[in-house]
Design a protein around this motif. Sequence first.
Motif, mmCIF file in Angstrom:
data_model
loop_
_atom_site.group_PDB
_atom_site.id
_atom_site.type_symbol
_atom_site.label_atom_id
_atom_site.label_comp_id
_atom_site.label_asym_id
_atom_site.label_seq_id
_atom_site.Cartn_x
_atom_site.Cartn_y
_atom_site.Cartn_z
ATOM 1 N N THR A 80 0.850 -1.196 -0.083
ATOM 2 C CA THR A 80 0.039 0.087 -0.111
ATOM 3 C C THR A 80 0.923 1.230 -0.091
ATOM 4 N N PRO A 81 0.817 2.188 -0.684
ATOM 5 C CA PRO A 81 1.651 3.476 -1.099
ATOM 6 C C PRO A 81 1.439 4.151 0.351
ATOM 7 N N ASN A 82 2.329 4.889 0.757
ATOM 8 C CA ASN A 82 2.270 5.815 1.824
ATOM 9 C C ASN A 82 2.822 6.918 1.526
ATOM 10 N N ILE A 83 1.819 7.773 0.732
ATOM 11 C CA ILE A 83 2.357 8.894 0.143
ATOM 12 C C ILE A 83 3.151 10.146 0.908
ATOM 13 N N HIS A 84 2.521 10.119 2.408
ATOM 14 C CA HIS A 84 3.222 11.168 3.211
ATOM 15 C C HIS A 84 4.550 10.685 3.685
ATOM 16 N N LYS A 85 4.835 9.479 3.649
ATOM 17 C CA LYS A 85 6.324 8.972 3.740
ATOM 18 C C LYS A 85 7.025 9.572 2.507
ATOM 19 N N TYR A 86 6.619 9.232 1.316
ATOM 20 C CA TYR A 86 7.430 9.560 0.222
ATOM 21 C C TYR A 86 7.600 10.964 0.132
ATOM 22 N N VAL A 87 6.543 11.684 0.476
ATOM 23 C CA VAL A 87 6.820 13.245 0.338
ATOM 24 C C VAL A 87 7.907 13.677 1.245
ATOM 25 N N ASP A 88 7.793 13.195 2.307
ATOM 26 C CA ASP A 88 8.853 13.618 3.297
ATOM 27 C C ASP A 88 10.374 13.332 3.103
ATOM 28 N N THR A 93 -17.440 4.729 4.509
ATOM 29 C CA THR A 93 -16.771 4.080 5.844
ATOM 30 C C THR A 93 -15.603 3.252 5.392
ATOM 31 N N GLY A 94 -15.309 3.511 4.090
ATOM 32 C CA GLY A 94 -14.044 2.826 3.709
ATOM 33 C C GLY A 94 -12.656 3.653 3.532
ATOM 34 N N SER A 95 -12.885 4.793 4.531
ATOM 35 C CA SER A 95 -11.717 5.574 4.176
ATOM 36 C C SER A 95 -10.713 5.293 5.315
ATOM 37 N N ARG A 96 -9.497 5.282 5.035
ATOM 38 C CA ARG A 96 -8.313 4.994 5.818
ATOM 39 C C ARG A 96 -7.319 6.260 6.143
ATOM 40 N N SER A 97 -6.431 6.049 7.177
ATOM 41 C CA SER A 97 -5.464 6.965 7.162
ATOM 42 C C SER A 97 -4.657 6.750 6.082
ATOM 43 N N SER A 98 -3.817 8.038 6.139
ATOM 44 C CA SER A 98 -2.843 8.181 4.996
ATOM 45 C C SER A 98 -1.549 7.259 4.919
ATOM 46 N N SER A 99 -1.268 6.715 6.165
ATOM 47 C CA SER A 99 -0.239 5.802 6.413
ATOM 48 C C SER A 99 -0.770 4.199 5.938
ATOM 49 N N GLY A 100 -2.135 4.229 5.613
ATOM 50 C CA GLY A 100 -2.774 2.780 5.407
ATOM 51 C C GLY A 100 -3.110 2.038 6.687
ATOM 52 N N TYR A 101 -2.774 2.876 7.751
ATOM 53 C CA TYR A 101 -3.320 2.224 9.027
ATOM 54 C C TYR A 101 -4.615 2.709 9.645
ATOM 55 N N PRO A 102 -5.362 2.200 10.371
ATOM 56 C CA PRO A 102 -6.721 2.743 10.695
ATOM 57 C C PRO A 102 -6.258 4.209 11.566
ATOM 58 N N ARG A 103 -7.284 4.814 11.710
ATOM 59 C CA ARG A 103 -7.022 5.970 12.401
ATOM 60 C C ARG A 103 -6.725 5.774 13.879
ATOM 61 N N SER A 104 -5.625 6.282 14.197
ATOM 62 C CA SER A 104 -5.406 6.130 15.374
ATOM 63 C C SER A 104 -5.835 7.003 16.646
ATOM 64 N N SER A 105 -5.746 6.547 17.714
ATOM 65 C CA SER A 105 -6.603 7.103 19.098
ATOM 66 C C SER A 105 -6.287 8.761 19.215
ATOM 67 N N HIS A 106 -5.075 9.349 18.620
ATOM 68 C CA HIS A 106 -5.025 10.677 18.919
ATOM 69 C C HIS A 106 -5.666 11.440 17.761
ATOM 70 N N ARG A 107 -6.066 10.793 16.998
ATOM 71 C CA ARG A 107 -6.818 11.659 16.084
ATOM 72 C C ARG A 107 -8.340 12.007 16.216
ATOM 73 N N LYS A 108 -8.604 13.097 16.410
ATOM 74 C CA LYS A 108 -9.972 13.482 16.689
ATOM 75 C C LYS A 108 -11.077 13.299 15.952
ATOM 76 N N ASN A 109 -12.249 13.182 16.153
ATOM 77 C CA ASN A 109 -13.148 13.142 15.120
ATOM 78 C C ASN A 109 -14.607 13.917 15.457
ATOM 79 N N LEU A 110 -14.328 15.212 15.336
ATOM 80 C CA LEU A 110 -15.547 16.046 15.442
ATOM 81 C C LEU A 110 -16.401 16.133 14.393
ATOM 82 N N LEU A 111 -17.643 16.053 14.628
ATOM 83 C CA LEU A 111 -18.306 16.355 13.359
ATOM 84 C C LEU A 111 -19.283 17.375 13.717
#
Lengths: 84, 415
Positions: free
Chosen positions: B75-83, B390-408
């Motif tokens: 799975t591409p990890n675009i943020h890694k490649y950009v950095d 529902t199919g969205s994933r974090s940019s790293s390819g991993y599920p959203r981690s606990s530190h990410r807020k989810n305010l709607l």
Amino acid sequence: MKTEKLCERIEVIALFQKGKLSPIKFRWKGRTHRIHRIHGDWATQEGITRFHHFAVASDGPDIYELSYNESTYVWQIEGISLIG
Amino acid sequence: MRNKIIFHIDMDQFFAAIEMRHHPHLKGKPVVVGGGPGDRGIVTTASYEARRYGLRSGMSAYQARRLCPQAIFLTPNIHKYVDISRRILQRMREFAERVEPTSVDEAYLDMSDRVQTPAEIEQLAMKIKRRILQTERLIATVGVGANRLVAKIASGMNKPDGFTFLPPDRVIDVFRDMPVGDLHGVGRATQAQLERLGIRTAGQLAAYPLDILRRIFGKWGEEIRQIALGQGQDTVMVPEELPDEKSMGHEHTFSQDLSNPAPLLGRLHLLCERVARRLRDADMIGQVVTLKLRYQGFITRFHGRKLKDYVQHETVIYNVARILFQEIYDHRPVRLVGVNVSNLTSASGSGQLTLFPTGLRLMKISKACDQIKDRLGEKAIGYASGIYDTGSRSSSGYPRSSHRKNLLYRPFHGP
């Protein structure tokens, strides 16, 4: 190669030296893993928070991705690439 | 006037090389970065080992897997490649003041003031390659010419880990037998048209009467003839000199074809949010909204509308996109949705934005959301319609981690 996603908090002993951060060992699931090699590192940004990521190897062939949150000082094991 | 000396630095199999560096056991194996669930994505990079099986960037993952079943898909990890790309650019800036990245894995450098002789050029190219290898453990190929076109052709001649200098007196020879399809900017349609005229090589194109090319292709006829002669732009621009973008758009391929329009519209709303945020960041407004739908079987439809007023807000863009969707949606399963805003102009001082009270309120909400995103990240706040996606994933390819807020916040129905 199988990749497992984890996103679990871990304890890490790291070296901050010459403006560089290097993890030395980490404790995960009650076991301490000494890091033998950092294969790569990169940084990401979420809002104002910067994350430092490391692809590291310990005793076995598996590769661990660790991340460090600069704002909260929290280390996480993001995933593990299982080799073989 | 002295010729310019332009370097084109191309990182070899960039995404695959990074993954192989981070996972050393992958070295020497056919590695593909790209693809996705159910073989629906495309190959973004294939390692040289995978290319031996015919795998290429842009190929569908399905086709790639058929050609090389043993390929390892990552799975591409675009943020890694950009950095990592950002760090490599920093290395390049140690050697040149004028560095212009054209994508995450290639850049042009103007070295006209630094080197003159072929020996100096080669020495400097090797120095840059060594520096990138030492700091990033990645391999680059360098092409050098008097303009960007020649430099790019040169870097493609000797890959991987190559160096090629094409001085002006060698350009005609090198270009003479080059297939027209290999010329930068000549696509399949132009190539077919040229072949109908009996033009198969750059040499034949360069010798073809200009007036006939002009009659058939218009201004493009002059341009492709110049390309065939190895004449091109020799300016390397630094970021502040780059022209403004002509359009801004985002698209998304679903992990499975969607028959239900609700999640599709949810994703469309998210895409409109991203486009609007980019417009605001760049202080631009746009007048044309275009929807892109790709149905099952790769049938793609574009549907656009020029608006009376310029737009910048996601709700307005979404409302237009939704109408466009309703006008062309024929209930077939949808594979991809995209939205694009074009006819861009500067928002400051243009007086083009409609500032009626509801519009002002919308802009205030957007600016507040932008501030939250600036502080907490792009996923910190969003329209509730996005929860369908529902199919969205974090940019790293991993599920959203606990530190990410989810305010709607509640979906806001604007004018």
